[in-house]
Design a protein around this motif. Structure first.
Motif, short mmCIF file in Angstrom:
data_model
loop_
_atom_site.label_atom_id
_atom_site.label_comp_id
_atom_site.label_asym_id
_atom_site.label_seq_id
_atom_site.Cartn_x
_atom_site.Cartn_y
_atom_site.Cartn_z
N VAL A 10 -3.21 32.51 18.26
CA VAL A 10 -4.50 31.92 18.61
C VAL A 10 -5.35 31.73 17.37
O VAL A 10 -5.37 32.60 16.48
CB VAL A 10 -5.24 32.82 19.63
CG1 VAL A 10 -6.71 32.41 19.77
CG2 VAL A 10 -4.54 32.77 20.98
N VAL A 41 -8.74 28.12 20.56
CA VAL A 41 -9.62 28.62 21.61
C VAL A 41 -11.05 28.34 21.15
O VAL A 41 -11.44 28.76 20.05
CB VAL A 41 -9.42 30.13 21.85
CG1 VAL A 41 -10.52 30.70 22.74
CG2 VAL A 41 -8.04 30.39 22.46
N THR A 95 -8.95 37.87 22.85
CA THR A 95 -8.03 36.80 22.43
C THR A 95 -7.06 37.23 21.34
O THR A 95 -6.02 36.59 21.16
CB THR A 95 -8.81 35.58 21.94
OG1 THR A 95 -9.68 35.97 20.86
CG2 THR A 95 -9.66 34.99 23.07
#
Length: 385
Positions: A10, A41, A95
């Motif tokens: 991510v 993200v 995340t």
């Protein structure tokens, strides 16, 4: 059964205000390509937030809704920076990103960079190295400190690279990629409405005859609008200029509030001055492109006018984007009424300078950023035991 391919790491991308969206939009497009090494993200801190304008910018720039909204809101620099850090940390915990990418120089840029750095998450900074050399500007503090904790620093002009090297940042961390804001401008310019349509939508039909010259004004910097005497002087100067050429003035919420707070509304009554609500991105592009000149204290507008070849006067004593002056269409007018009026009238008489478009302001800066980030991820994989 065949084994599943490993999931991509991510990369958290942060926006906080409308100018950030114009910079992030092309980056997100580049990051969405199948060959990009990570999964983006999007986090919107909500540092500057207006529901209608926010929605318009996401739609106009074709950006998907953020994955996280922190809804921080406006406040003092210290409170806002601390609150962004407090709300951003749980996003990182959830995340587990391989990196955090921040753009520009707002409080959220620094706050998210610091939060990531303290958790040993690499930071990538887009628009690194820009310097006004004026430490009284809060944005300058944000720029300098963000660059010090960043691992990859993406510069938009050569002065940015020189500044970073002078500050002791290693050349291997610096990538001269060009200006992502101009990526957005070049992609969206053909979709901009006519100025006549913008004026009709603003209930100003007929204020400017078709093809007649006009000036566009933007004003929002705290150093200009928070000091009543300085704001009074600038508004008075613009009122005088509006006797020579019509002036369109989209009023930033902060500026409108300061005008009312300091009882300066009478200075907006000049017949040649038309105040407007904050305008959508494409409407602003339309008004900039057709203007005889633009007066501004915005760094982004300096860049956009340079890309468009429209004469620009910066109502500050300095700029962190010197290439807009040395190569582009920008000039530093400062805040002296006599200087502002003299330079404006020269543009009206002689046309002003068009300048030239700087290197790498070609619509492909985001692709160069994506390529550098891909290389970073590849090197990171090779370093793993």
């Amino acid at each position: 059964m065949p084994s599943q391919p490993p999931s991509k790491p991510v990369i958290v991308c942060v926006v906080a205000a409308r100018p950030n969206l114009m910079k992030m939009a092309p980056i997100l497009r580049a990051f969405a390509k199948p060959d990009f090494a990570a999964r983006p993200v999007l986090v919107h801190t909500g540092q500057h937030y207006d529901a209608d304008m926010d929605s318009d910018f996401f739609t106009a720039l074709d950006i998907a809704a953020p994955d996280f909204r922190l809804e921080v809101g406006s406040a003092s620099h210290a409170w806002q920076t601390a609150e962004v850090m407090r709300r951003f940390e749980p996003v990182l915990d959830q995340t587990q990103p391989a990196a955090v990418l921040v753009v520009g120089d707002v409080n959220s840029t620094l706050a998210c960079a610091l939060t990531a750095a303290k958790k040993n998450i690499p930071v990538f900074h887009v628009e690194a190295g820009l310097r006004s050399h004026d430490r009284a500007m809060p944005e300058e503090i944000n720029r300098v400190l963000t660059d010090q904790v960043a691992e990859l620093l993406f510069t938009s002009e050569a002065s940015g690279t020189s500044n970073l090297l002078r500050e002791g940042i290693g050349a291997g961390r610096i990538h001269f990629v060009g200006n992502v804001m101009i990526d957005t401008l070049r992609l969206r310019l053909s979709s901009a409405p006519s100025v006549a349509q913008v004026l009709r939508d603003a209930n100003l039909a007929g204020f400017i005859a078709d093809g007649a010259p006009y000036a566009l004004l933007t004003l929002h910097r705290p150093s200009n609008v928070d000091e009543p005497q300085r704001l009074r002087s600038l508004l008075g100067t613009v009122a005088r200029l509006s006797a020579d050429v019509p002036v369109l003035f989209p009023l930033h919420p902060r500026t409108r509030a300061m005008i009312h707070q300091h009882d300066l509304s009478d200075l907006l009554d000049a017949p040649g001055l038309a105040c407007m609500q904050p305008q959508p991105y494409l409407a602003m592009l339309a008004m900039m492109q057709a203007a005889r000149m633009v007066l501004t204290d915005s760094g982004g507008v300096q860049e956009e006018t340079t890309a468009l070849g429209v004469p620009c006067l910066t109502l500050r004593e300095n700029t962190e984007r010197p290439i807009t002056v040395t190569e582009g269409s920008n000039a530093i007018a400062g805040r002296d009424p006599a200087v502002i009026l003299a330079l404006s009238r020269d543009i009206l008489r002689f046309g002003g300078k068009a300048g030239r478009v700087p290197q790498y302001w070609d619509g492909h800066a985001a692709d160069r950023i994506a390529a550098a980030v891909n290389t970073w991820f590849a090197q990171r994989r090779r370093r793993r035991p």
